[in-house]
Design an enzyme around this catalytic site. Sequence first.
Site, short mmCIF file in Angstrom:
data_model
loop_
_atom_site.label_atom_id
_atom_site.label_comp_id
_atom_site.label_asym_id
_atom_site.label_seq_id
_atom_site.Cartn_x
_atom_site.Cartn_y
_atom_site.Cartn_z
N LYS A 26 0.87 -1.18 0.00
CA LYS A 26 0.00 0.00 0.00
C LYS A 26 0.91 1.23 0.00
O LYS A 26 1.93 1.24 0.71
CB LYS A 26 -0.85 -0.05 1.27
CG LYS A 26 -1.86 1.06 1.42
CD LYS A 26 -2.65 0.85 2.73
CE LYS A 26 -3.84 1.76 2.86
NZ LYS A 26 -4.64 1.44 4.05
N SER B 62 -9.39 0.97 2.90
CA SER B 62 -8.64 1.86 2.07
C SER B 62 -7.49 1.18 1.32
O SER B 62 -6.93 1.79 0.40
CB SER B 62 -8.05 2.98 2.94
OG SER B 62 -7.19 2.44 3.93
N SER C 242 -9.43 -1.58 7.02
CA SER C 242 -8.88 -1.40 5.66
C SER C 242 -8.11 -2.57 5.07
O SER C 242 -7.71 -2.50 3.91
CB SER C 242 -7.99 -0.16 5.62
OG SER C 242 -8.80 0.97 5.60
N1 GLN Z 1 -12.98 2.77 6.53
C1 GLN Z 1 -12.30 3.20 7.70
C2 GLN Z 1 -12.04 4.68 7.64
O1 GLN Z 1 -12.31 5.28 6.64
C3 GLN Z 1 -11.05 2.42 7.90
C4 GLN Z 1 -9.81 3.02 7.37
C5 GLN Z 1 -8.58 2.20 7.64
O2 GLN Z 1 -8.64 1.12 8.24
N2 GLN Z 1 -7.45 2.75 7.24
O3 GLN Z 1 -11.59 5.26 8.59
#
Ligand code: GLN
Length: 468
Positions: free
Chosen positions: A82, A157, A181
Site C-alpha cells: 500500500k 482503504s 482497511s
Molecule cells: N474505513 C475506515 C475509515 O475510513 C477504515 C480506514 C482504515 O482502516 N485505514 O476510517
Amino acid sequence: MNIPLTIKETQDGLKSKKFSAVELVDAYFSQIKKYNDEYNIFLTLTEDSAYKKAKEADKILSNKDIEILSEKPLIGVTASYKDIFLTKGVRTTAGSNILNNFIPPYSATSVLKMENAGAITIGKANCDAFAHGASGENSDYKATLNPWNKSYVPGGSSSGSAASVSANMSLVSLGSDTGGSVRQPASFCNLVGLKPTYGAISRYGVIAMSSSLDTVGTFAHTIDDIEIIFDVLRGQDGFDGNVIDFEKKSFDKNSKIKLGVAKEYFGKGLDSEVEGKIEEAIKIYERLGVEIVEVSLPHTKYGVSVYYIIQPAEVSSNLGRFDGIRYGNDRSFFGDEAKRRIMLGSYVLSAGYYDAYYEKALKVRTKMVEDFNRVFSHVDAIISPVSPSTPFKLGENASNPLKMYLEDVYTTTANIVGIPGLSVPFGFSKNELPIGFQLLGPRFSEHRLFEIGRMFHKEINYKPRVAL
Ligand code: GLN
C-alpha cells in the site's frame, strides 16, 4: 505460464526449475501491463529492482544452500505495498497529491523484513488518500476497480493492495488496517486478510493515520501464506514502542474449540445474503465439532461512533505535520475526506467539546475492552460478518460519508480494543461478488485464528481463485 497462487507452489516451482524467478516476474508484469491502466491498481512500479531481486533469487536457488533458504522463507514471493509504506528511493504518495513527489530516505520495517526474507517488490499500490475510506474512491489518483467486476469497488482503504493480489499482479500484499482497511477489501476481493493484534507488528515507516488504532495487515490467497508472512513481520524492531515479542499459541489436540456468535453483530442493515453466508459458515463449524456459544457485546453498538471520534482526533494531530512551510501553503492539496476528518478531529478535541466527545469515547473504549475480555474468558474466538454488504457499486456511497462510515460497523471494534481479526473468503454472492467472514480473537491469538480458519477451508476444500 500459469502463475501459482501460493507461496509453496511458487517455491516448489522455482526449486524444481519449472520456472525461474525472472520468468515469474515477467508473468506478473505482463499481467500488470495488460490490466493496470484499466483497473488503477499500482501507482508506482519497481520493475528494475524486481528483476534484480529475481536474478538474485535464481542464483540463491541454484546454490541449493539449504541454510540460506531457511533464512529466506519468502524467496521468490512477489509483494506489493500500500502506498503508505515508505520505500527507500521509491516514490510514496499515501494516495495523496501532497506527497505526489515524495521519495522516502528509508524503508518501513515491514518492507525491509519482507525483502530480507526474499520477497520481490513489484510496486506501490493505490489507496484512499492517507488511508481514509472504505472503497478506494478517496484516492487523489484514480479509483481502483474491483477485478471481479469493474463496476464495483474493491473495498478500501487498501484498495490497490487487495486488487493487486486478486488480479494476479502480485502474490501477496501489505496494507494497513485502522478500522477495517485490510479485512474489508480482502473480503470484497476473495482474499484472506489479517489485521494483527495492536503491538504485534512494527508500524515504523508507515505513514500514520490514527496512532492508537493503526496496524500493519497482510493479504494473500491462503491462511498458510498469511501465517508465513505474519511470522516474518511480527516482533520488535526497536522503533515502535508498542510492539512486543510473543510466543505462538496453538490449541491442544483434544481441546474443543468454542466459537462465539454475538447477537449484536446481526442487527439491522446486514445484507440478507451476507447473513445467510455467515449462518452457513456457522453450520459448517458445528459439523466440525466446534461448540457455538451465543455471546453478548453490548457496547458494540457504539463502535462506529467511538471510532469516528478517536480516529479523526488522531488524524487531525497526525496530519498536522503536513504544514504549509514544508508542503506548500495550498491546503487544497488535501482532499475533501482528509479535510472533513481534520475538522471533525479538531472539533472533538477543542476546549468545551473535549469532555463531551473525546473523553467520553475513551471511556466507552474501555467498556468495549471489558466486553471482549469477558467474552474471551469463555470462548476462543468470535465469528462475524466483515462488511454489512457485498461489494457496492462505484459511486454508490461516494457522496454520502455517513453511509460510507457505516460500512465499518463490523471492523472498527477490533481496532478499538486492539485484538486480531482474520477475514476468511467463503464463496460468492448471486451476482458473483466475493463474500467473507471474520474471526476475532483475544490479543496475540493470531495462530489460533489461523487454525480455526484453516479447519474451515479444509472442510470446504477451499481453492484460491483469481479474477483476471
Ligand atoms: N474505513 C475506515 C475509515 O475510513 C477504515 C480506514 C482504515 O482502516 N485505514 O476510517
